[in-house]
Motif scaffolding. Structure first.
Motif, mmCIF file in Angstrom:
data_model
loop_
_atom_site.group_PDB
_atom_site.id
_atom_site.type_symbol
_atom_site.label_atom_id
_atom_site.label_comp_id
_atom_site.label_asym_id
_atom_site.label_seq_id
_atom_site.Cartn_x
_atom_site.Cartn_y
_atom_site.Cartn_z
ATOM 1 N N THR A 35 0.843 -1.193 0.000
ATOM 2 C CA THR A 35 0.000 0.000 0.000
ATOM 3 C C THR A 35 0.880 1.246 0.000
ATOM 4 O O THR A 35 2.070 1.183 0.337
ATOM 5 C CB THR A 35 -0.915 0.025 1.235
ATOM 6 N N PRO A 36 0.310 2.400 -0.366
ATOM 7 C CA PRO A 36 1.109 3.639 -0.351
ATOM 8 C C PRO A 36 1.737 3.917 1.016
ATOM 9 O O PRO A 36 2.886 4.352 1.096
ATOM 10 C CB PRO A 36 0.089 4.714 -0.726
ATOM 11 N N ALA A 37 0.997 3.662 2.084
ATOM 12 C CA ALA A 37 1.553 3.887 3.425
ATOM 13 C C ALA A 37 2.713 2.935 3.705
ATOM 14 O O ALA A 37 3.731 3.332 4.289
ATOM 15 C CB ALA A 37 0.471 3.715 4.479
ATOM 16 N N GLU A 38 2.569 1.685 3.285
ATOM 17 C CA GLU A 38 3.654 0.715 3.491
ATOM 18 C C GLU A 38 4.871 1.075 2.648
ATOM 19 O O GLU A 38 6.009 0.928 3.099
ATOM 20 C CB GLU A 38 3.184 -0.689 3.142
ATOM 21 N N LEU A 39 4.642 1.532 1.422
ATOM 22 C CA LEU A 39 5.762 1.919 0.559
ATOM 23 C C LEU A 39 6.492 3.135 1.132
ATOM 24 O O LEU A 39 7.716 3.219 1.044
ATOM 25 C CB LEU A 39 5.267 2.194 -0.857
ATOM 26 N N GLU A 40 5.737 4.063 1.737
ATOM 27 C CA GLU A 40 6.355 5.221 2.382
ATOM 28 C C GLU A 40 7.195 4.774 3.570
ATOM 29 O O GLU A 40 8.324 5.241 3.765
ATOM 30 C CB GLU A 40 5.276 6.198 2.832
ATOM 31 N N LEU A 41 6.660 3.851 4.361
ATOM 32 C CA LEU A 41 7.411 3.305 5.498
ATOM 33 C C LEU A 41 8.678 2.602 5.010
ATOM 34 O O LEU A 41 9.749 2.768 5.593
ATOM 35 C CB LEU A 41 6.551 2.323 6.288
ATOM 36 N N GLN A 42 8.555 1.846 3.931
ATOM 37 C CA GLN A 42 9.709 1.144 3.380
ATOM 38 C C GLN A 42 10.795 2.137 2.987
ATOM 39 O O GLN A 42 11.967 1.932 3.293
ATOM 40 C CB GLN A 42 9.290 0.315 2.163
ATOM 41 N N GLN A 43 10.417 3.226 2.347
ATOM 42 C CA GLN A 43 11.407 4.217 1.924
ATOM 43 C C GLN A 43 12.063 4.880 3.127
ATOM 44 O O GLN A 43 13.273 5.107 3.132
ATOM 45 C CB GLN A 43 10.754 5.279 1.027
ATOM 46 N N ARG A 44 11.280 5.161 4.182
ATOM 47 C CA ARG A 44 11.864 5.743 5.394
ATOM 48 C C ARG A 44 12.855 4.789 6.041
ATOM 49 O O ARG A 44 13.919 5.209 6.529
ATOM 50 C CB ARG A 44 10.774 6.123 6.383
ATOM 51 N N LEU A 45 12.535 3.491 6.065
ATOM 52 C CA LEU A 45 13.454 2.508 6.643
ATOM 53 C C LEU A 45 14.750 2.435 5.846
ATOM 54 O O LEU A 45 15.841 2.342 6.419
ATOM 55 C CB LEU A 45 12.784 1.129 6.702
ATOM 56 N N ILE A 46 14.629 2.480 4.526
ATOM 57 C CA ILE A 46 15.822 2.427 3.672
ATOM 58 C C ILE A 46 16.669 3.678 3.887
ATOM 59 O O ILE A 46 17.898 3.596 4.015
ATOM 60 C CB ILE A 46 15.420 2.265 2.195
ATOM 61 N N ASP A 47 16.023 4.850 3.942
ATOM 62 C CA ASP A 47 16.754 6.095 4.174
ATOM 63 C C ASP A 47 17.443 6.093 5.529
ATOM 64 O O ASP A 47 18.579 6.542 5.662
ATOM 65 C CB ASP A 47 15.810 7.291 4.065
ATOM 66 N N LYS A 48 16.740 5.577 6.550
ATOM 67 C CA LYS A 48 17.317 5.512 7.892
ATOM 68 C C LYS A 48 18.545 4.605 7.910
ATOM 69 O O LYS A 48 19.562 4.934 8.516
ATOM 70 C CB LYS A 48 16.263 4.998 8.867
ATOM 71 N N ALA A 49 18.469 3.467 7.236
ATOM 72 C CA ALA A 49 19.607 2.539 7.176
ATOM 73 C C ALA A 49 20.778 3.168 6.429
ATOM 74 O O ALA A 49 21.940 3.013 6.824
ATOM 75 C CB ALA A 49 19.181 1.235 6.525
ATOM 76 N N ALA A 50 20.485 3.888 5.349
ATOM 77 C CA ALA A 50 21.552 4.536 4.578
ATOM 78 C C ALA A 50 22.222 5.628 5.401
ATOM 79 O O ALA A 50 23.444 5.786 5.352
ATOM 80 C CB ALA A 50 20.982 5.105 3.284
ATOM 81 N N GLN A 51 21.423 6.385 6.148
ATOM 82 C CA GLN A 51 21.978 7.434 6.993
ATOM 83 C C GLN A 51 22.848 6.848 8.099
ATOM 84 O O GLN A 51 23.912 7.360 8.401
ATOM 85 C CB GLN A 51 20.849 8.276 7.599
ATOM 86 N N ALA A 52 22.396 5.746 8.702
ATOM 87 C CA ALA A 52 23.180 5.099 9.752
ATOM 88 C C ALA A 52 24.501 4.567 9.193
ATOM 89 O O ALA A 52 25.526 4.610 9.872
ATOM 90 C CB ALA A 52 22.376 3.977 10.388
ATOM 91 N N LYS A 53 24.451 4.090 7.967
ATOM 92 C CA LYS A 53 25.669 3.563 7.332
ATOM 93 C C LYS A 53 26.665 4.687 7.067
ATOM 94 O O LYS A 53 27.873 4.504 7.211
ATOM 95 C CB LYS A 53 25.312 2.845 6.041
ATOM 96 N N LYS A 54 26.164 5.873 6.698
ATOM 97 C CA LYS A 54 27.056 7.017 6.444
ATOM 98 C C LYS A 54 27.729 7.475 7.729
ATOM 99 O O LYS A 54 28.873 7.914 7.706
ATOM 100 C CB LYS A 54 26.252 8.185 5.859
ATOM 101 N N GLU A 55 27.006 7.387 8.847
ATOM 102 C CA GLU A 55 27.554 7.830 10.124
ATOM 103 C C GLU A 55 28.635 6.894 10.646
ATOM 104 O O GLU A 55 29.463 7.301 11.452
ATOM 105 C CB GLU A 55 26.439 7.957 11.155
ATOM 106 N N ASP A 56 28.642 5.659 10.193
ATOM 107 C CA ASP A 56 29.653 4.684 10.666
ATOM 108 C C ASP A 56 30.963 4.905 10.053
ATOM 109 O O ASP A 56 31.608 5.457 9.523
ATOM 110 C CB ASP A 56 29.221 3.258 10.363
#
Length: 56
Positions: A35-56
């Motif tokens: 669903t659109p809400a699930e796809l939005e959540l998926q994108q936020r999770l991916i962005d959060k993981a990418a940001q955490a990876k940059k901080e490492d």
């Protein structure tokens, strides 16, 4: 112990792996973002993981 014990251990590990992967924003066999809400959540999770990876 018999063959069923191994089967249930395999199932438990597989479900735990599915949950671990899904919480990182990746579609799996059991859970998919549709669903659109699930796809939005998926994108936020991916962005959060990418940001955490940059901080490492």
């Amino acid at each position: 112990m018999n063959g069923w014990f191994g089967f249930w251990i395999f199932c438990a590990v597989w479900v735990l792996a599915e949950v671990y992967i899904t919480t990182r924003g990746i579609d799996t066999v059991l859970w998919q973002f549709k669903t659109p809400a699930e796809l939005e959540l998926q994108q936020r999770l991916i962005d959060k993981a990418a940001q955490a990876k940059k901080e490492d």
